[in-house]
Motif scaffolding. Structure first.
Motif, mmCIF file in Angstrom:
data_model
loop_
_atom_site.group_PDB
_atom_site.id
_atom_site.type_symbol
_atom_site.label_atom_id
_atom_site.label_comp_id
_atom_site.label_asym_id
_atom_site.label_seq_id
_atom_site.Cartn_x
_atom_site.Cartn_y
_atom_site.Cartn_z
ATOM 1 N N ASP A 40 0.946 -1.277 0.029
ATOM 2 C CA ASP A 40 -0.018 -0.020 -0.007
ATOM 3 C C ASP A 40 0.828 1.173 -0.110
ATOM 4 O OD1 ASP A 40 0.988 -0.162 2.528
ATOM 5 O OD2 ASP A 40 -0.968 -0.259 3.577
ATOM 6 N N ASP A 41 2.285 1.055 0.028
ATOM 7 C CA ASP A 41 2.986 2.331 -0.035
ATOM 8 C C ASP A 41 3.941 1.969 -0.919
ATOM 9 O OD1 ASP A 41 4.656 4.474 0.355
ATOM 10 O OD2 ASP A 41 4.584 4.695 2.525
ATOM 11 N N ILE A 42 4.118 2.982 -2.209
ATOM 12 C CA ILE A 42 5.089 2.722 -3.247
ATOM 13 C C ILE A 42 6.536 2.843 -2.840
ATOM 14 C CG2 ILE A 42 4.924 5.123 -4.068
ATOM 15 C CD1 ILE A 42 5.191 4.136 -7.020
ATOM 16 N N ARG A 43 6.774 4.004 -1.782
ATOM 17 C CA ARG A 43 8.023 4.306 -1.257
ATOM 18 C C ARG A 43 8.901 3.019 -0.792
ATOM 19 N NH1 ARG A 43 5.557 9.360 1.793
ATOM 20 N NH2 ARG A 43 4.129 7.715 2.324
ATOM 21 N N LEU A 44 8.192 2.124 -0.246
ATOM 22 C CA LEU A 44 8.729 0.532 0.127
ATOM 23 C C LEU A 44 9.574 0.091 -0.732
ATOM 24 C CD1 LEU A 44 5.643 -0.893 2.238
ATOM 25 C CD2 LEU A 44 7.949 -0.171 3.120
ATOM 26 N N PHE A 45 9.449 0.507 -2.286
ATOM 27 C CA PHE A 45 10.141 -0.212 -3.391
ATOM 28 C C PHE A 45 11.667 0.435 -3.264
ATOM 29 C CE2 PHE A 45 5.968 -1.244 -5.492
ATOM 30 C CZ PHE A 45 6.100 -2.612 -5.298
ATOM 31 N N PHE A 46 11.843 1.641 -2.733
ATOM 32 C CA PHE A 46 12.628 2.393 -3.229
ATOM 33 C C PHE A 46 13.770 2.537 -1.625
ATOM 34 C CE2 PHE A 46 10.199 3.306 -6.621
ATOM 35 C CZ PHE A 46 10.591 2.541 -7.409
ATOM 36 N N GLU A 47 13.089 2.233 -0.491
ATOM 37 C CA GLU A 47 13.784 2.633 0.720
ATOM 38 C C GLU A 47 14.782 1.448 0.892
ATOM 39 O OE1 GLU A 47 10.441 2.886 3.270
ATOM 40 O OE2 GLU A 47 10.294 4.684 2.747
ATOM 41 N N ASN A 48 14.887 0.272 0.221
ATOM 42 C CA ASN A 48 15.787 -0.888 0.282
ATOM 43 C C ASN A 48 16.015 -1.331 1.806
ATOM 44 O OD1 ASN A 48 16.606 -0.772 -2.411
ATOM 45 N ND2 ASN A 48 17.897 0.871 -2.043
ATOM 46 N N ASP A 49 14.917 -1.273 2.509
ATOM 47 C CA ASP A 49 14.607 -2.155 3.683
ATOM 48 C C ASP A 49 14.859 -3.585 3.373
ATOM 49 O OD1 ASP A 49 13.934 -3.338 6.119
ATOM 50 O OD2 ASP A 49 12.644 -1.807 6.817
ATOM 51 N N ILE A 50 15.816 -4.258 3.719
ATOM 52 C CA ILE A 50 16.105 -5.804 3.528
ATOM 53 C C ILE A 50 14.903 -6.735 4.062
ATOM 54 C CG2 ILE A 50 17.454 -7.102 5.416
ATOM 55 C CD1 ILE A 50 18.978 -6.329 2.368
ATOM 56 N N ARG A 51 14.364 -6.039 5.072
ATOM 57 C CA ARG A 51 13.097 -6.874 5.656
ATOM 58 C C ARG A 51 11.961 -7.074 4.650
ATOM 59 N NH1 ARG A 51 12.469 -3.644 10.952
ATOM 60 N NH2 ARG A 51 12.668 -2.004 9.514
ATOM 61 N N PHE A 52 11.928 -5.934 3.847
ATOM 62 C CA PHE A 52 10.935 -5.693 3.013
ATOM 63 C C PHE A 52 11.421 -6.627 1.682
ATOM 64 C CE2 PHE A 52 9.463 -3.460 -0.965
ATOM 65 C CZ PHE A 52 8.003 -3.635 -0.854
ATOM 66 N N LEU A 53 12.384 -6.156 1.059
ATOM 67 C CA LEU A 53 12.723 -7.018 -0.144
ATOM 68 C C LEU A 53 13.055 -8.355 0.011
ATOM 69 C CD1 LEU A 53 15.587 -4.347 -1.178
ATOM 70 C CD2 LEU A 53 13.281 -4.585 -1.945
#
Ligand code: DAH
Length: 335
Positions: free
Chosen positions: A319-332
């Motif tokens: 639900d938040d596009i910025r997650l793609f570019f924050e490079n948080d390893i837990r997300f990726l």
């Protein structure tokens, strides 16, 4: 005296710890000015009668010393080898070093998933520059100077004539200038707009499509896009075409799919409508064909464009596009 010599020698030999010590001791006893060498030389000053016995004695001491040297030398060599083996040995029982695995970024994965579907249908892949001229980004696509899409709010201007491309559509024109129909291409790439919130980032990715030939109709557009959407979201996904407007297509459409989050019942993502917009499309405006010197009587075609982040957000319920570019390893790590 000779007894003392042996004793002194053995004592000195016992303190030998290395090959260097050993060679020093060898020089001391057997060297050119060594103790034994001098003893042998001094035989000439002994009376001829005593000489044989004295000679025998000193020779036997010399042999004794040489034999001792040989023994110590072989012990030292073995110790040295042992030390070397110990120093270089590998402990095969140690646990291995942990090497973390990398993986494809979700956007890269989405890009290749989408391009793979079109490549399977026979589309070729083209690319174009991200720093683009005003002509290709706007003018050639029938977006005149006073069009709202030219608003300074939306576009990064390099100078009056150059911009960071706001969409991948200019590559349509670049390709048509160089090639004659039939054409079937898709254009994956980065685009830029002055926009930032939970569904917009200043840089994002689009995939453009273009098909031009004799006798291309809106049915071809519908067929290709429906086939694509069924591949990507599953064969039971509802698809609908809504009339819309883009300067470079006429007629134009926006394509919606049934909301994959709520199954059409209505939720936050589809704003209660049960549908989400997935791409823009249309029949190539004859004005664009004229700009590249195509005969508009002979050729027709369709074009489409879609946002890759938007599709990834729908597909993976993000639900938040910025997650793609924050490079948080837990997300990726979840992809
Ligand atoms: N370029 C449009 C945009 O960025 C998307 C688009 C719409 C591309 C319709 C097309 C098209 O090729 O036919 O909003």
């Amino acid at each position: 005296m000779t007894k003392d010599l042996k004793r002194v020698f053995l004592e000195e030999l016992r303190s030998v710890k290395s090959m260097t010590d050993l060679s020093h001791l060898r020089v001391k006893y057997l060297g050119r000015k060594g103790i034994i060498t001098l003893e042998l030389r001094s035989l000439s000053s002994i009376s001829p009668a005593d000489r044989p016995a004295a000679g025998k004695k000193i020779t036997s001491i010399k042999q004794f010393i040489e034999a001792e040297f040989a023994v110590v030398e072989s012990i030292l060599k073995r110790e040295e080898l042992q030390r070397e083996l110990q120093a270089n040995c590998i402990d095969v029982t140690l646990s291995g070093k942990f090497v973390p695995f990398g993986r494809q970024h979700p956007i890269s994965r989405m890009l290749s998933e989408i391009t793979d579907i079109f490549v399977t249908m026979g589309f070729g892949i083209e690319e174009g520059p991200e720093v683009e001229s005003d002509y290709y980004n706007f003018e050639s696509l029938n977006i005149p100077k006073d069009h709202p899409a030219r608003d300074m709010q939306d576009t990064f201007y390099i100078n009056d004539d150059m911009v960071l491309r706001t969409h991948t559509s200019p590559v349509q024109v670049r390709v048509m200038e160089k090639a004659r129909p039939p054409l079937m291409i898709i254009v994956p790439g980065k685009v830029y707009r002055r926009d930032a919130d939970i569904t917009h980032t200043p840089m994002f990715h689009q995939i453009e499509g273009l098909m031009v030939d004799r006798g291309i109709t809106f049915s071809n557009l519908k067929g290709v896009l429906e086939a694509f959407l069924y591949h990507l979201f599953g064969p039971d996904t509802p698809v609908r075409f809504r009339p819309s407007f883009f300067p470079f297509t006429e007629p134009s459409a926006e394509v919606d799919i049934g909301c994959i989050l709520c199954g059409g019942d209505g939720c936050n993502v589809c704003k209660g409508s049960g549908w989400v917009e997935i791409l823009g499309a249309g029949m190539v405006n004859p004005v664009v064909f004229e700009n590249v010197g195509y005969d508009t009587e002979e050729f027709s075609g369709f074009a489409f464009g879609m946002g890759v982040e938007r599709i990834a957000m729908l597909k993976y319920s993000i639900d938040d596009i910025r997650l793609f570019f924050e490079n948080d390893i837990r997300f990726l790590r979840q992809f």
